[in-house]
Scaffold this motif. Structure first.
Motif, mmCIF file in Angstrom:
data_model
loop_
_atom_site.group_PDB
_atom_site.id
_atom_site.type_symbol
_atom_site.label_atom_id
_atom_site.label_comp_id
_atom_site.label_asym_id
_atom_site.label_seq_id
_atom_site.Cartn_x
_atom_site.Cartn_y
_atom_site.Cartn_z
ATOM 1 N N PRO A 1 -95.932 20.742 112.861
ATOM 2 C CA PRO A 1 -96.437 20.182 114.115
ATOM 3 C C PRO A 1 -97.326 18.972 113.839
ATOM 4 O O PRO A 1 -98.151 18.987 112.935
ATOM 5 C CB PRO A 1 -97.231 21.323 114.737
ATOM 6 N N VAL A 2 -97.141 17.918 114.636
ATOM 7 C CA VAL A 2 -97.927 16.687 114.514
ATOM 8 C C VAL A 2 -98.449 16.333 115.900
ATOM 9 O O VAL A 2 -97.700 16.338 116.874
ATOM 10 C CB VAL A 2 -97.047 15.536 113.969
ATOM 11 N N LEU B 1 -94.285 15.203 131.753
ATOM 12 C CA LEU B 1 -93.363 16.184 132.332
ATOM 13 C C LEU B 1 -92.371 15.414 133.198
ATOM 14 O O LEU B 1 -92.770 14.612 134.040
ATOM 15 C CB LEU B 1 -94.123 17.205 133.168
ATOM 16 N N ILE B 2 -91.091 15.602 132.969
ATOM 17 C CA ILE B 2 -90.041 14.822 133.620
ATOM 18 C C ILE B 2 -89.085 15.750 134.352
ATOM 19 O O ILE B 2 -88.723 16.807 133.853
ATOM 20 C CB ILE B 2 -89.213 14.030 132.573
ATOM 21 N N ASP B 3 -88.665 15.314 135.533
ATOM 22 C CA ASP B 3 -87.572 15.974 136.259
ATOM 23 C C ASP B 3 -86.548 14.908 136.591
ATOM 24 O O ASP B 3 -86.903 13.803 137.014
ATOM 25 C CB ASP B 3 -88.065 16.617 137.552
ATOM 26 N N VAL C 1 -101.620 18.546 124.049
ATOM 27 C CA VAL C 1 -101.001 19.047 125.271
ATOM 28 C C VAL C 1 -99.575 19.397 124.902
ATOM 29 O O VAL C 1 -98.879 18.593 124.282
ATOM 30 C CB VAL C 1 -101.009 17.970 126.381
ATOM 31 N N TYR C 2 -99.136 20.582 125.266
ATOM 32 C CA TYR C 2 -97.753 20.963 125.003
ATOM 33 C C TYR C 2 -97.292 21.898 126.103
ATOM 34 O O TYR C 2 -98.031 22.776 126.539
ATOM 35 C CB TYR C 2 -97.597 21.665 123.655
ATOM 36 N N GLY D 1 -95.791 16.685 126.375
ATOM 37 C CA GLY D 1 -97.073 16.781 125.685
ATOM 38 C C GLY D 1 -97.175 15.774 124.560
ATOM 39 O O GLY D 1 -96.363 14.858 124.444
ATOM 40 N N ASN D 2 -98.182 15.940 123.706
ATOM 41 C CA ASN D 2 -98.358 15.025 122.590
ATOM 42 C C ASN D 2 -98.196 15.733 121.245
ATOM 43 O O ASN D 2 -98.627 15.249 120.224
ATOM 44 C CB ASN D 2 -99.726 14.331 122.657
ATOM 45 N N MET D 3 -97.554 16.879 121.256
ATOM 46 C CA MET D 3 -97.318 17.629 120.039
ATOM 47 C C MET D 3 -95.829 17.646 119.752
ATOM 48 O O MET D 3 -95.031 18.019 120.603
ATOM 49 C CB MET D 3 -97.844 19.047 120.211
#
Length: 192
Positions: A94-95, A103-105, A66-67, A85-87
């Motif tokens: 890329p890992v 997702l942050i606000d 997820v990115y 995400g997890n990338m």
């Protein structure tokens, strides 16, 4: 379908009178292809099919990823870009990691800082939210059987950890913190 069009096109000279008919036919073929793809994807996948897809990817050494990113305008009028995400990139490559960045606000108003994190698929009791010792970082750690999230959020102001209130509903975590004056120790926040 593409081969059909080229075959039909080769049989006649390019300047033939039915050029527009051929173009119409080409667009009809493309539209049919798009609708066919949409029909296949719109039926969705059953949980068993999704698990089988994940197993196939794992056998090949590929983990789902997820990115994404969000762009907001900060209080100074400059754009703020946040990735999730997890990338990640490590040493330029890329890992894919087990933990996703949610997702942050972050919102700052008056004497309060509000952090909103999207962490769907996790039970409320599996969420661990802490404020760092210096009161400038919020640490979100959540893990359930299928999903794990981790994010250290730099806060725009130093906060008072004892004033923190957190709530979690429909996959959205909301943490409200009062701005602080002088230093306090780290403080664990309970999620309601």
């Amino acid at each position: 379908m593409e081969d059909d069009w080229w075959y039909r096109r080769r049989r006649r000279p390019f300047w033939s009178e039915d050029l527009f008919d051929e173009i119409d036919k080409m667009f009809e073929d493309m539209e049919r292809m798009v609708w066919d793809l949409m029909r296949r994807f719109s039926r969705g996948f059953t949980p068993e099919e999704l698990r089988e897809i994940e197993r196939q990817l794992e056998r090949q050494g590929i983990r789902p990823y997820v990115y994404g990113f969000s762009i907001t305008i900060g209080p100074d009028g400059k754009p703020v870009i946040r990735e999730f995400g997890n990338m990640r990139r490590e040493r330029g490559k890329p890992v894919i990691t087990e933990e996703r960045e949610p997702l942050i606000d972050v919102f700052e108003s008056g004497d309060e800082v509000t952090v909103i994190a999207e962490i769907p698929g996790v039970e409320k009791d599996k969420i661990d939210v802490k404020v760092s010792d210096d009161g400038r970082t919020l640490i979100i750690n959540a893990s359930d059987t299928n999903r794990r999230y981790y994010k250290e959020v730099e806060l725009p102001s130093k906060v008072d950890p004892s004033s923190a209130k957190a709530s979690y509903k429909n996959g959205v975590l909301e943490v409200k913190l009062k701005k602080a004056g002088k230093g306090k120790e780290g403080f664990k926040i309970s999620v309601e």
